[in-house]
Design a protein around this motif. Sequence first.
Motif, PDB file in Angstrom:
ATOM      1  N   VAL A 171       0.841  -1.191   0.000  1.00 27.34           N
ATOM      2  CA  VAL A 171       0.000   0.000   0.000  1.00 27.34           C
ATOM      3  C   VAL A 171       0.880   1.247   0.000  1.00 27.34           C
ATOM      4  CG1 VAL A 171      -1.904  -1.118   1.226  1.00 27.34           C
ATOM      5  CG2 VAL A 171      -0.118   0.055   2.542  1.00 27.34           C
ATOM      6  N   VAL A 172       0.326   2.336  -0.530  1.00 25.84           N
ATOM      7  CA  VAL A 172       0.924   3.655  -0.348  1.00 25.84           C
ATOM      8  C   VAL A 172       0.475   4.154   1.022  1.00 25.84           C
ATOM      9  CG1 VAL A 172       1.038   6.025  -1.187  1.00 25.84           C
ATOM     10  CG2 VAL A 172       0.899   4.127  -2.817  1.00 25.84           C
ATOM     11  N   PRO A 185      -2.459  10.833  -1.843  1.00 25.66           N
ATOM     12  CA  PRO A 185      -2.414  10.382  -3.250  1.00 25.66           C
ATOM     13  C   PRO A 185      -3.510   9.358  -3.523  1.00 25.66           C
ATOM     14  CG  PRO A 185      -0.618   9.433  -1.964  1.00 25.66           C
ATOM     15  CD  PRO A 185      -1.262  10.451  -1.090  1.00 25.66           C
ATOM     16  N   GLN A 186      -4.123   9.472  -4.656  1.00 26.05           N
ATOM     17  CA  GLN A 186      -5.203   8.575  -5.049  1.00 26.05           C
ATOM     18  C   GLN A 186      -4.785   7.610  -6.158  1.00 26.05           C
ATOM     19  OE1 GLN A 186      -8.218   8.645  -3.352  1.00 26.05           O
ATOM     20  NE2 GLN A 186      -7.078  10.085  -2.064  1.00 26.05           N
ATOM     21  N   THR A 187      -3.753   7.955  -6.892  1.00 25.00           N
ATOM     22  CA  THR A 187      -3.263   7.114  -7.982  1.00 25.00           C
ATOM     23  C   THR A 187      -1.741   7.092  -7.921  1.00 25.00           C
ATOM     24  OG1 THR A 187      -3.025   8.912  -9.589  1.00 25.00           O
ATOM     25  CG2 THR A 187      -5.202   7.859  -9.422  1.00 25.00           C
ATOM     26  N   GLU A 189       0.074   7.892 -10.344  1.00 20.10           N
ATOM     27  CA  GLU A 189       0.494   9.110 -11.015  1.00 20.10           C
ATOM     28  C   GLU A 189       0.679  10.253 -10.017  1.00 20.10           C
ATOM     29  OE1 GLU A 189      -1.742   7.004 -12.058  1.00 20.10           O
ATOM     30  OE2 GLU A 189      -1.887   6.922 -14.250  1.00 20.10           O
ATOM     31  N   ASP A 190      -0.106  10.249  -8.939  1.00 22.27           N
ATOM     32  CA  ASP A 190       0.014  11.302  -7.929  1.00 22.27           C
ATOM     33  C   ASP A 190       1.391  11.302  -7.261  1.00 22.27           C
ATOM     34  OD1 ASP A 190      -2.556  12.096  -8.448  1.00 22.27           O
ATOM     35  OD2 ASP A 190      -3.431  11.057  -6.721  1.00 22.27           O
ATOM     36  N   LEU A 191       2.035  10.138  -7.191  1.00 25.40           N
ATOM     37  CA  LEU A 191       3.353  10.060  -6.552  1.00 25.40           C
ATOM     38  C   LEU A 191       4.420  10.795  -7.358  1.00 25.40           C
ATOM     39  CD1 LEU A 191       3.431   6.325  -5.386  1.00 25.40           C
ATOM     40  CD2 LEU A 191       2.797   8.346  -4.055  1.00 25.40           C
ATOM     41  N   ALA A 192       4.126  11.044  -8.626  1.00 28.11           N
ATOM     42  CA  ALA A 192       5.074  11.764  -9.481  1.00 28.11           C
ATOM     43  C   ALA A 192       4.923  13.270  -9.364  1.00 28.11           C
ATOM     44  CB  ALA A 192       4.881  11.332 -10.939  1.00 28.11           C
ATOM     45  N   ASP A 193       3.931  13.733  -8.602  1.00 26.69           N
ATOM     46  CA  ASP A 193       3.702  15.181  -8.443  1.00 26.69           C
ATOM     47  C   ASP A 193       4.912  15.817  -7.772  1.00 26.69           C
ATOM     48  OD1 ASP A 193       2.806  17.760  -7.407  1.00 26.69           O
ATOM     49  OD2 ASP A 193       0.774  17.079  -7.909  1.00 26.69           O
ATOM     50  N   LEU A 217      -0.187  -0.875 -14.723  1.00 29.81           N
ATOM     51  CA  LEU A 217      -0.266   0.352 -15.527  1.00 29.81           C
ATOM     52  C   LEU A 217      -0.366   0.040 -17.019  1.00 29.81           C
ATOM     53  CD1 LEU A 217       2.421   2.485 -13.650  1.00 29.81           C
ATOM     54  CD2 LEU A 217      -0.058   2.794 -13.561  1.00 29.81           C
ATOM     55  N   VAL A 218       0.367  -0.975 -17.461  1.00 25.74           N
ATOM     56  CA  VAL A 218       0.382  -1.304 -18.887  1.00 25.74           C
ATOM     57  C   VAL A 218      -0.842  -2.129 -19.286  1.00 25.74           C
ATOM     58  CG1 VAL A 218       1.642  -2.558 -20.687  1.00 25.74           C
ATOM     59  CG2 VAL A 218       2.890  -1.136 -19.037  1.00 25.74           C
TER      60      VAL A 218
END
Length: 280
Positions: A171-172, A185-187, A189-193, A217-218
Amino acid sequence: MKTRVAAVLLAPMILLLACGSPPTAGEPEGQGSEAAAGEATAEAVLAEVEGLDADARRERLIELAVEEGATVTLYSSLNAPILDVVAEVFEEETGVAIDQYRASSEAVRDRILQEAQAGFRGADVIETNGPEMQILDDEGALQPFTSPVQDDLAENSVAGNWTATRYNIFVVAWNTDLVAEGEQPQTYEDLADPQWEGQLAMEIADVEWYRAVWQYLVSDQGMSEEEADALFEKIASNATFLSGHTTFRQLLAAGEYSLVASDYSYGIDAAADEGAPVAW
């Protein structure tokens, strides 16, 4: 060797290695012949309980182990509180003592491989993470094993010569004092913010987490392989890489980091139950 019966007995609950001696013991004289004798004994025990149903098999194994006064040597990466309970219950129910060696999954793997290279087998039973178990199996360190309880396990729990005993849920997680409600973060992608730059911790050895998320992801989210790789590069650029979930969970609780990308759900839950400001 007396540990042979105990190893077979414990294996339905954990995992089976070939043969062994206590982890503090030096290499015995005549290792080759003793190892061969140990393997023959293990095969004889398995042959004796072949065809018995699960309950009868367990009772017969307990009888054999108690007759030999066996102690089973267990190498494991389970958290100490969980491992202690497992050992206590096993000893109470069987009368067979457990000699524990506990370390990280990487340390358990390395110790087994080093012992194998030296011609010494210190463990009867191994319980650790899947990637490490697969490496040990690929290196020929595990002995073939079957048990009636394997049929009742979740799909894909049996892999080669090892059997899964648990599934870790990645889990995050975040520090609730540092990440306000609604900002979690919800996704992935949010971790890349960029807002998380320097505030995110990642476990350097979580290759199974990386592989599973990349495939998700893929395969499920429709990203190209290049897009998935680029996303992980952005996430990594925000992160500090650490070794050990327990270590970075403690750092998360202490406020050294706001987020961790891949911790075990049970570890975060246990820390929260003890009052740590963490959630997932």
